[in-house]
Design a protein around this motif. Sequence first.
Motif, short mmCIF file in Angstrom:
data_model
loop_
_atom_site.label_atom_id
_atom_site.label_comp_id
_atom_site.label_asym_id
_atom_site.label_seq_id
_atom_site.Cartn_x
_atom_site.Cartn_y
_atom_site.Cartn_z
N MET A 120 11.67 -6.26 9.54
CA MET A 120 10.42 -5.67 10.03
C MET A 120 10.52 -5.38 11.52
O MET A 120 11.08 -6.12 12.29
CB MET A 120 9.28 -6.66 9.78
CG MET A 120 8.05 -6.04 9.22
SD MET A 120 8.35 -5.17 7.70
CE MET A 120 6.67 -5.02 7.09
N MET A 121 9.96 -4.32 11.90
CA MET A 121 10.13 -3.89 13.27
C MET A 121 9.14 -4.49 14.24
O MET A 121 9.45 -4.81 15.37
CB MET A 121 9.95 -2.37 13.33
CG MET A 121 10.98 -1.61 12.58
SD MET A 121 12.42 -1.48 13.63
CE MET A 121 11.64 -0.94 15.14
N ARG A 122 7.94 -4.62 13.82
CA ARG A 122 6.91 -4.88 14.80
C ARG A 122 6.52 -6.35 14.90
O ARG A 122 6.71 -7.12 13.97
CB ARG A 122 5.67 -4.11 14.41
CG ARG A 122 5.07 -4.69 13.13
CD ARG A 122 3.74 -4.14 12.89
NE ARG A 122 3.87 -2.71 12.68
CZ ARG A 122 2.85 -1.94 12.36
NH1 ARG A 122 1.65 -2.47 12.27
NH2 ARG A 122 3.02 -0.67 12.15
N LYS A 123 5.98 -6.67 15.99
CA LYS A 123 5.31 -7.96 16.07
C LYS A 123 3.99 -7.75 15.36
O LYS A 123 3.25 -6.81 15.65
CB LYS A 123 5.11 -8.38 17.53
CG LYS A 123 4.21 -7.48 18.35
CD LYS A 123 3.95 -8.12 19.70
CE LYS A 123 2.79 -7.44 20.42
NZ LYS A 123 3.06 -6.05 20.77
N GLN B 264 -3.17 -4.00 20.95
CA GLN B 264 -2.25 -2.97 20.47
C GLN B 264 -2.05 -3.04 18.97
O GLN B 264 -0.93 -3.03 18.48
CB GLN B 264 -0.93 -3.09 21.21
CG GLN B 264 -1.19 -3.07 22.69
CD GLN B 264 0.05 -2.84 23.50
OE1 GLN B 264 0.12 -1.87 24.23
NE2 GLN B 264 1.01 -3.71 23.37
N ARG C 270 -1.89 -1.97 15.25
CA ARG C 270 -1.60 -0.79 14.44
C ARG C 270 -1.66 -1.21 13.00
O ARG C 270 -1.06 -2.20 12.61
CB ARG C 270 -0.22 -0.22 14.77
CG ARG C 270 -0.16 0.37 16.16
CD ARG C 270 1.18 0.99 16.52
NE ARG C 270 2.20 0.88 15.51
CZ ARG C 270 3.44 0.45 15.75
NH1 ARG C 270 3.78 0.07 16.97
NH2 ARG C 270 4.32 0.42 14.78
N PRO C 271 -2.40 -0.46 12.21
CA PRO C 271 -2.56 -0.87 10.82
C PRO C 271 -1.23 -0.91 10.09
O PRO C 271 -0.33 -0.13 10.38
CB PRO C 271 -3.48 0.21 10.23
CG PRO C 271 -3.52 1.30 11.21
CD PRO C 271 -3.11 0.76 12.53
N ASN C 272 -1.09 -1.82 9.19
CA ASN C 272 0.11 -1.91 8.37
C ASN C 272 -0.02 -0.94 7.20
O ASN C 272 -0.79 -1.14 6.27
CB ASN C 272 0.28 -3.33 7.86
CG ASN C 272 1.52 -3.48 7.04
OD1 ASN C 272 1.89 -2.56 6.32
ND2 ASN C 272 2.16 -4.62 7.15
N VAL C 273 0.77 0.11 7.28
CA VAL C 273 0.64 1.18 6.30
C VAL C 273 1.09 0.73 4.92
O VAL C 273 0.62 1.21 3.90
CB VAL C 273 1.44 2.41 6.75
CG1 VAL C 273 0.98 3.63 6.00
CG2 VAL C 273 1.29 2.61 8.23
N LEU C 274 2.03 -0.18 4.90
CA LEU C 274 2.51 -0.69 3.62
C LEU C 274 1.38 -1.33 2.84
O LEU C 274 1.21 -1.09 1.65
CB LEU C 274 3.58 -1.76 3.86
CG LEU C 274 5.00 -1.31 4.05
CD1 LEU C 274 5.91 -2.51 4.21
CD2 LEU C 274 5.42 -0.46 2.89
N ALA C 275 0.62 -2.12 3.55
CA ALA C 275 -0.49 -2.82 2.89
C ALA C 275 -1.51 -1.82 2.36
O ALA C 275 -1.97 -1.91 1.22
CB ALA C 275 -1.16 -3.78 3.87
N ARG D 233 -0.97 1.21 1.60
CA ARG D 233 -0.36 1.95 0.52
C ARG D 233 -0.38 1.13 -0.76
O ARG D 233 -0.56 1.65 -1.84
CB ARG D 233 1.08 2.27 0.91
CG ARG D 233 1.78 3.17 -0.06
CD ARG D 233 1.50 4.62 0.22
NE ARG D 233 2.09 5.48 -0.78
CZ ARG D 233 1.42 6.37 -1.47
NH1 ARG D 233 0.14 6.51 -1.29
NH2 ARG D 233 2.02 7.11 -2.35
N THR E 273 16.18 1.70 -2.90
CA THR E 273 15.60 2.69 -2.01
C THR E 273 15.00 3.86 -2.78
O THR E 273 13.94 4.36 -2.43
CB THR E 273 16.65 3.18 -1.00
OG1 THR E 273 17.14 2.05 -0.30
CG2 THR E 273 16.04 4.15 -0.02
N LEU F 252 11.79 2.63 -3.96
CA LEU F 252 10.89 2.47 -2.82
C LEU F 252 10.25 3.80 -2.47
O LEU F 252 9.04 3.92 -2.35
CB LEU F 252 11.69 1.96 -1.62
CG LEU F 252 10.95 1.88 -0.30
CD1 LEU F 252 9.81 0.88 -0.40
CD2 LEU F 252 11.88 1.50 0.82
N LEU G 187 6.51 5.08 -2.62
CA LEU G 187 5.89 5.39 -1.35
C LEU G 187 5.30 6.79 -1.32
O LEU G 187 4.23 7.02 -0.78
CB LEU G 187 6.98 5.28 -0.29
CG LEU G 187 6.58 4.87 1.08
CD1 LEU G 187 5.84 3.57 1.03
CD2 LEU G 187 7.84 4.73 1.90
#
Lengths: 339, 339
Positions: free
Chosen positions: A1-4, A48, A50-55, A57, A112, A115, A119
């Motif tokens: 995961m990229m973000r904090k 800062q 940012r909504p979690n788009v995965l969730a 989705r 993938t 995925l 997605l």
Amino acid sequence: MMRKAVTLQQVADAAGVSLNTASRAIRADRYVSDEARARVQEAAERLQYRPNVLARRMRGDKARLLGIFVNAIGWGVVHELVDHISEEARRLDFDLVVFSAQNFHDRRRIGTSDLLADLCDGLLMLLPNREDKILDVLERERGNCVLVSFAAREIGLPVVSVDNRAGGRTATEHLLGLGHRRIAFIHGSHATGQSTERQKGYVDALEAAGIAPDPALMVLGNFNPVETRAATTDLLDLAEPPTAIFAANDGMALTVLEVLRARGLAVPADISVIGFDDMPLASYAQPPLTTLRQPSHDIAVRAVHRLLAMIDGEPFDPARELIAAELVVRASTGPLRRN
Amino acid sequence: MMRKAVTLQQVADAAGVSLNTASRAIRADRYVSDEARARVQEAAERLQYRPNVLARRMRGDKARLLGIFVNAIGWGVVHELVDHISEEARRLDFDLVVFSAQNFHDRRRIGTSDLLADLCDGLLMLLPNREDKILDVLERERGNCVLVSFAAREIGLPVVSVDNRAGGRTATEHLLGLGHRRIAFIHGSHATGQSTERQKGYVDALEAAGIAPDPALMVLGNFNPVETRAATTDLLDLAEPPTAIFAANDGMALTVLEVLRARGLAVPADISVIGFDDMPLASYAQPPLTTLRQPSHDIAVRAVHRLLAMIDGEPFDPARELIAAELVVRASTGPLRRN
DNA sequence: CTGAAAGCGCTAACAC
DNA sequence: GTGTTAGCGCTTTCAG
């Protein structure tokens, strides 16, 4: 995961409201007091968030996202298609992700593929291979999916493609019109059916002109330089060599030109060459290559539109849609030289 | 959503086991009886179950997925980079998705950028624009991200790039070595910093040779044919025109060649031309173009490795890594003709 | 207008 | 070995 991970809960806490008031405020839902909204937005900004788009989705929201699957090979035409599809999708406010793999059904890849299938709202398969198992899955599930330039077999999915057969016929008729009678065809692989269809068009034209197709003049270049060189050499070494060569794509045609030059043959004085695709290099070749231009733009537009129709829930329509290729006459073809 | 949702729960029900036993069986976890496993697998097969990767991912599983962001423009070099990155990633058992957009911070796009950032274990930004707001976000969050060929400004993120400045210097020195003294430079946009750095190298070489850079010889082609044609014309109409032209990329160099030909000037007899990138067309140009070859393969490999290092949790290291471009001498450059 | 609660599909702890 | 429970972060009923 990229973000904090700054979650909505944290924003809500910081703003002193409940989780879902925060949710409403973020999404500019109407049922929130101005004051609450302001507090939430301030907190979101500060943290800062940012909504979690995965969730999102996973809850079933539309992503307005299209996926393109391309085989790593064949970036030639594919690249143009991707560009045009990308442009058209964006015009219609859809984003695009590209997934490039040799085989989508590779054990390793399947994750993938799935995925992306999960997605995206819809999938565009560019020049898929006939063996790609994912085609079976797609066919069975009738997912939102359009095949681009697939002609390897009958398939219960919508297809948009250049009219390879008609193009092959046009190419051959062009040569016929110049007086050629011994016309060779260099075919590529049968993976996508493109080459196969072009060959059918070649045979169509020959037969319509009353010429029996000569198996010795149909050789395999397999879309690669090595085999194409060998095939061309074989052709030239024939007791009665061809006076014109139709290569199933420009890449092979360029190789043919190279072999011809090496053997000291003049094009088109000694022998004519025609390709297919009109890749950027074609007009730079020596001499500039006569070829059939892929209607990439039209293909892309049609493919996107049909995909969107499926996404919008229109009835499933697995029709094949063919778009004509345009003959581009340059300097590599000329009249048969009478001895 | 593409698929008809067959959930693990349904499989479990069909197999007459609990949700979690089904999960274990599917994942080939060890703690399941052979019999249960068999039943579950049979049910999964029959129902055509496929795990929902989104759900897995949301729980925090690694996806072994890398994302590449490319600006829709500039597919020239980018395409090679994508190929090599893709190859290297796959070698290391990572998949790759490509996201192509004009601006990643566009309001409309931000959803997809975020999505990919959430989805992927790491991000590769190819030739990003200096204004792309996503760079600020990435910089701030110190996400797993490597910039490729970015030189527009100092940035607190790892960068892998061709050594544009050294390359610019090499190109200019090549011309200098052929006796040229009035050497023009056609620069592109400043968006990625590539052109800017190449220009610095050009100035470096000139100054090292004791030549004062002449502002009249530095013109804007802006990476497009129209402005490049105009720029070239301006150059040729100078009272004292250049004897050699260094274009900041091959695309512009090709346009220069075209203008020269139209004006009846011989290359390299009357004027020399050098480009940068070594795009496929370069060797087909008339005459074949002398240029600096992008070390695309090395760049790709280094970028992927540094990204994987970050993903593996190695300490954050925002160093800039430069890889030398190789001078490829072809026929478009030659010695200065003395009058 | 706001909050509590359910649930998207899945896996990992923790019991039995 | 197997089942139960608790979430991942978010949106959406459904009550207040």
